[in-house]
Design a protein around this motif. Structure first.
Motif, mmCIF file in Angstrom:
data_model
loop_
_atom_site.group_PDB
_atom_site.id
_atom_site.type_symbol
_atom_site.label_atom_id
_atom_site.label_comp_id
_atom_site.label_asym_id
_atom_site.label_seq_id
_atom_site.Cartn_x
_atom_site.Cartn_y
_atom_site.Cartn_z
ATOM 1 N N PHE A 1 -6.302 5.883 -1.757
ATOM 2 C CA PHE A 1 -5.391 5.734 -2.900
ATOM 3 C C PHE A 1 -6.103 6.068 -4.211
ATOM 4 N N VAL B 1 -6.424 9.761 -4.473
ATOM 5 C CA VAL B 1 -5.114 10.375 -4.735
ATOM 6 C C VAL B 1 -4.740 10.188 -6.204
ATOM 7 N N GLN B 2 -4.985 8.996 -6.736
ATOM 8 C CA GLN B 2 -4.702 8.743 -8.160
ATOM 9 C C GLN B 2 -5.471 9.721 -9.044
ATOM 10 N N PHE C 1 -7.278 2.997 3.397
ATOM 11 C CA PHE C 1 -6.164 3.534 2.611
ATOM 12 C C PHE C 1 -6.420 3.295 1.117
ATOM 13 N N GLY C 2 -7.011 2.149 0.773
ATOM 14 C CA GLY C 2 -7.298 1.828 -0.628
ATOM 15 C C GLY C 2 -8.262 2.831 -1.250
ATOM 16 N N LEU D 1 -1.975 11.340 3.678
ATOM 17 C CA LEU D 1 -2.326 9.912 3.612
ATOM 18 C C LEU D 1 -1.069 9.058 3.479
ATOM 19 N N GLY E 1 -3.166 14.102 0.058
ATOM 20 C CA GLY E 1 -2.490 12.910 -0.474
ATOM 21 C C GLY E 1 -1.187 12.655 0.255
ATOM 22 N N LEU F 1 1.070 4.180 -2.911
ATOM 23 C CA LEU F 1 0.869 5.613 -2.675
ATOM 24 C C LEU F 1 2.079 6.433 -3.126
ATOM 25 N N GLU G 1 2.141 9.231 -6.110
ATOM 26 C CA GLU G 1 2.690 10.580 -5.948
ATOM 27 C C GLU G 1 3.721 10.894 -7.033
ATOM 28 N N ILE H 1 -1.163 -1.737 -6.019
ATOM 29 C CA ILE H 1 -2.452 -1.791 -5.307
ATOM 30 C C ILE H 1 -3.147 -3.125 -5.594
ATOM 31 N N MET I 1 0.837 -1.211 0.000
ATOM 32 C CA MET I 1 0.000 0.000 0.000
ATOM 33 C C MET I 1 0.868 1.255 0.000
#
Lengths: 57, 192
Positions: free
Chosen positions: B62, B65-66, B58-59, B163, B160, A13, A17, A28, A9
């Motif tokens: 994510f 954020v993507q 978190f998924g 996180l 982001g 992330l 970024e 993921i 995970m």
């Protein structure tokens, strides 16, 4: 195993970024697979399988 | 004229979509930060299923954020929903594990407003699914590649990174708590 899941995970992330979309999605996907495997392992019992006998009346 | 109205409506819907996703991300960052406060300030070590619920949250984060980093896409809404369903499934199973009092099984952690953590996690999972369903119903699909307003983009970037920071802290905490073995809620394995 839990460390590997959080590691995947975190990697996803970080890659998101860095705008490495494809690699982030691969990380993921790995995270989901590992999480699903660990979840079924956590709830499985050798005696009762996936059943929840304490809720049977 | 009609083309202008349609364009204005599409822009407005896209702005609302970005605001919605930013709101969800902010709530998730808040919940995950609160979980770490409970863990470190109140000494409530998370159980394996609790940790998996954090992974599911978190998924969802994510996926958002993507969207903010790499362009909005309905695929990421799908991914967010997958993680929201995973959160609901894990939390429901954990709630059923502890719902009937028996030796060795009790809800882990303190109750908040009378509800324990796994029940809250189930509520959060359900609300995430409902919120996304409502968003798609009212606003339609996310406009592919739509650019968020600079303020929203900056806020998305900050959240982001927050996180990412929370995930890094969780990763270190998990390594200390579980090592490479099964996770337990007695102590941090690598510190004892």
């Amino acid at each position: 195993m839990m460390a590997a899941i959080f590691g995947a995970m975190l990697l996803a992330l970080v890659l998101a970024e860095l705008r490495r979309t494809l690699l982030a999605n691969a990380a993921i996907a790995l995270c989901i697979v590992l999480a699903l495997w660990l979840f079924q392992w956590e709830i499985h019992s050798p005696e009762t399988g996936y059943a929840i006998p304490w809720l049977r009346w | 004229m009609a083309a202008v109205v349609i364009a204005v409506h599409a822009t407005f819907a896209a702005r609302l979509d970005h605001l919605f996703q930013l709101g969800v991300l902010a709530v998730l960052v808040g919940i995950l930060a609160a979980a770490l406060v409970m863990q470190f300030a109140y000494g409530e070590l998370p159980c394996p299923l609790c940790l998996l619920e954090r992974v599911a949250m978190f998924g969802v984060g994510f996926a958002i954020v993507q969207n903010f980093r790499n362009g909005f896409s309905e695929r990421m809404t799908g991914l967010a929903l997958i993680f929201a369903v995973l959160l609901l499934v894990i939390a429901t199973r954990q709630s059923m594990l502890d719902i009937a009092p028996r030796p060795g099984h009790a809800y882990i952690g303190s109750a908040v407003l009378g509800l324990h953590m796994p029940v809250w996690a189930a509520v959060i999972g359900l609300l995430l699914i409902l919120a996304h369903a409502l968003k798609i119903t009212l606003l339609g699909a996310s406009a592919p590649g739509a650019t968020p307003m600079p303020l929203l983009a900056a806020a998305g970037r900050v959240l982001g990174l927050a996180l990412l920071g929370l995930c890094a802290v969780n990763f270190v905490a998990v390594v200390l708590q579980c090592g490479l073995n099964e996770c337990h809620t007695f102590s941090y394995q690598l510190l004892s």
